[in-house]
Design a protein around this motif. Structure first.
Motif, PDB file in Angstrom:
ATOM      1  N   ALA A 181       0.847  -1.191   0.000  1.00 15.13           N
ATOM      2  CA  ALA A 181       0.000   0.000   0.000  1.00 15.13           C
ATOM      3  C   ALA A 181       0.882   1.239   0.000  1.00 15.13           C
ATOM      4  O   ALA A 181       1.923   1.264   0.652  1.00 15.13           O
ATOM      5  CB  ALA A 181      -0.893   0.001   1.238  1.00 15.13           C
ATOM      6  N   LYS A 201      -2.455   5.144   3.660  1.00 14.88           N
ATOM      7  CA  LYS A 201      -3.405   4.469   4.555  1.00 14.88           C
ATOM      8  C   LYS A 201      -4.732   4.126   3.877  1.00 14.88           C
ATOM      9  O   LYS A 201      -5.482   3.286   4.368  1.00 14.88           O
ATOM     10  CB  LYS A 201      -3.696   5.349   5.784  1.00 14.88           C
ATOM     11  CG  LYS A 201      -2.524   5.474   6.727  1.00 14.88           C
ATOM     12  CD  LYS A 201      -2.821   4.802   8.063  1.00 14.88           C
ATOM     13  CE  LYS A 201      -1.640   4.825   9.004  1.00 14.88           C
ATOM     14  NZ  LYS A 201      -1.072   3.551   9.317  1.00 14.88           N
ATOM     15  N   GLU A 202      -5.064   4.795   2.794  1.00 18.18           N
ATOM     16  CA  GLU A 202      -6.425   4.668   2.258  1.00 18.18           C
ATOM     17  C   GLU A 202      -6.529   4.173   0.815  1.00 18.18           C
ATOM     18  O   GLU A 202      -7.513   3.555   0.455  1.00 18.18           O
ATOM     19  CB  GLU A 202      -7.153   6.026   2.346  1.00 18.18           C
ATOM     20  CG  GLU A 202      -7.243   6.617   3.746  1.00 18.18           C
ATOM     21  CD  GLU A 202      -8.171   5.854   4.684  1.00 18.18           C
ATOM     22  OE1 GLU A 202      -8.980   5.046   4.195  1.00 18.18           O
ATOM     23  OE2 GLU A 202      -8.061   6.046   5.902  1.00 18.18           O
ATOM     24  N   HIS A 206      -5.559   1.891  -1.004  1.00 11.33           N
ATOM     25  CA  HIS A 206      -5.713   0.472  -1.357  1.00 11.33           C
ATOM     26  C   HIS A 206      -7.037  -0.091  -0.832  1.00 11.33           C
ATOM     27  O   HIS A 206      -7.274  -1.288  -0.890  1.00 11.33           O
ATOM     28  CB  HIS A 206      -4.544  -0.341  -0.816  1.00 11.33           C
ATOM     29  CG  HIS A 206      -4.418  -0.279   0.683  1.00 11.33           C
ATOM     30  ND1 HIS A 206      -4.256   0.905   1.351  1.00 11.33           N
ATOM     31  CD2 HIS A 206      -4.449  -1.227   1.628  1.00 11.33           C
ATOM     32  CE1 HIS A 206      -4.186   0.665   2.645  1.00 11.33           C
ATOM     33  NE2 HIS A 206      -4.311  -0.622   2.843  1.00 11.33           N
ATOM     34  N   MET A 207      -7.893   0.804  -0.311  1.00 16.94           N
ATOM     35  CA  MET A 207      -9.184   0.386   0.248  1.00 16.94           C
ATOM     36  C   MET A 207     -10.000  -0.473  -0.731  1.00 16.94           C
ATOM     37  O   MET A 207     -10.519  -1.515  -0.369  1.00 16.94           O
ATOM     38  CB  MET A 207      -9.973   1.638   0.652  1.00 16.94           C
ATOM     39  CG  MET A 207     -11.352   1.387   1.194  1.00 16.94           C
ATOM     40  SD  MET A 207     -11.308   0.843   2.899  1.00 16.94           S
ATOM     41  CE  MET A 207     -11.743   2.326   3.772  1.00 16.94           C
ATOM     42  N   ILE A 249      -8.544  -3.962  -1.076  1.00 11.94           N
ATOM     43  CA  ILE A 249      -8.829  -4.782   0.104  1.00 11.94           C
ATOM     44  C   ILE A 249     -10.311  -5.185   0.125  1.00 11.94           C
ATOM     45  O   ILE A 249     -10.661  -6.311   0.475  1.00 11.94           O
ATOM     46  CB  ILE A 249      -8.460  -4.003   1.397  1.00 11.94           C
ATOM     47  CG1 ILE A 249      -6.950  -3.769   1.461  1.00 11.94           C
ATOM     48  CG2 ILE A 249      -8.953  -4.729   2.645  1.00 11.94           C
ATOM     49  CD1 ILE A 249      -6.114  -4.988   1.748  1.00 11.94           C
ATOM     50  N   GLU A 250     -11.165  -4.269  -0.308  1.00 12.05           N
ATOM     51  CA  GLU A 250     -12.593  -4.549  -0.321  1.00 12.05           C
ATOM     52  C   GLU A 250     -12.911  -5.674  -1.309  1.00 12.05           C
ATOM     53  O   GLU A 250     -13.686  -6.581  -1.016  1.00 12.05           O
ATOM     54  CB  GLU A 250     -13.360  -3.271  -0.690  1.00 12.05           C
ATOM     55  CG  GLU A 250     -14.785  -3.291  -0.217  1.00 12.05           C
ATOM     56  CD  GLU A 250     -15.424  -1.907  -0.227  1.00 12.05           C
ATOM     57  OE1 GLU A 250     -14.723  -0.899  -0.463  1.00 12.05           O
ATOM     58  OE2 GLU A 250     -16.640  -1.860  -0.004  1.00 12.05           O
TER      59      GLU A 250
END
Lengths: 144, 93
Positions: free
Chosen positions: A101, A104-105, A107-108, A111-112
């Motif tokens: 990644a 912090k965000e 790659h959301m 991952i989802e």
């Protein structure tokens, strides 16, 4: 998983290997496509030393990863499916998924999509049973 | 109510837990603020519930923990989360 997963990012392992070997193996596609530096893999081993096998996320699956600043060049994911169980302490793992990644965000979505597949027991069972490259690729690309 | 998912690096499994918590809360029509964080910064966030895997929980001394066997099993998460929310509501009454 759509564009994140390709045939090159899936490894089918058909021999008995250690957990260390599995992490080095699953890192290869990400090193090759320049998503990560070797320092990222070193950081994963270091954080396991420090925190234990927190990367084991369910009874079949390990999710080795480190932080963006540990050597991530671009976002990426790679998957190792093992025919035989890999011992992570007392966990017997069949699926080792490494991701990189960049923050912090961002790659959301990745991952989802991943959890839509591995969180679905029916799809997970199919993956665990299969040692066929194309079949596993199809489950990851179409299942999500 | 504030719920925080915690994991080693705050990037992987805590994100997965957060995604599942949000799904469950939506389905149950429960309103709560949900976020995720790494273990070393978890104590800096004030929350009503902290959710994490059992490997991490050994090194986490926070109160109001929910400890999960599987970090991707939505059913386990749902059972433990709903129980916790109900027991907190009972305490308030």
């Amino acid at each position: 998983m759509l564009n994140y997963i390709s045939k090159d990012n899936i490894i089918i392992n058909k021999s008995y290997i250690s957990w260390q070997e599995s992490i080095n193996l699953v890192a290869e596609p990400l090193l090759k496509n320049q998503s990560i530096n070797q320092t990222y893999v070193d950081a994963i081993f270091k954080s396991i030393d420090k925190l234990g096998f927190y990367i084991v996320i369910s009874k079949d699956i390990a999710l080795p990863h480190a932080r963006p600043e540990d050597g991530v060049i671009k976002k990426g994911i790679s998957i190792l499916k093992s025919q035989y169980p890999i011992n992570f302490a007392d966990h017997q793992i069949y699926l080792v998924i490494m991701f990189a990644a960049t923050d912090k965000e961002s790659h959301m979505k990745m991952i989802e999509k991943l959890i839509n597949v591995i969180g679905n027991q029916e799809l997970l069972n199919k993956i665990i049973k299969s040692n066929d490259h194309n079949e596993i690729l199809e489950i990851f690309t179409k299942g999500a | 109510m504030k719920i925080v998912a915690v994991c080693g690096n705050g990037l992987g499994s805590s994100l997965m837990i957060e995604i599942n918590i949000k799904k469950i809360l939506r389905e149950k029509n429960i309103k709560a603020e949900v976020t995720h964080i790494d273990l070393s910064n978890a104590s800096t966030i004030k929350a009503d519930i902290y959710i994490m895997g059992k490997d991490i929980s050994k090194s986490c001394s926070l109160n109001n923990k929910i400890v999960l066997e599987s970090l991707i099993d939505k059913t386990e998460l749902e059972n433990k989360l709903i129980n916790k929310i109900q027991s907190m509501q009972n305490k308030d009454e």
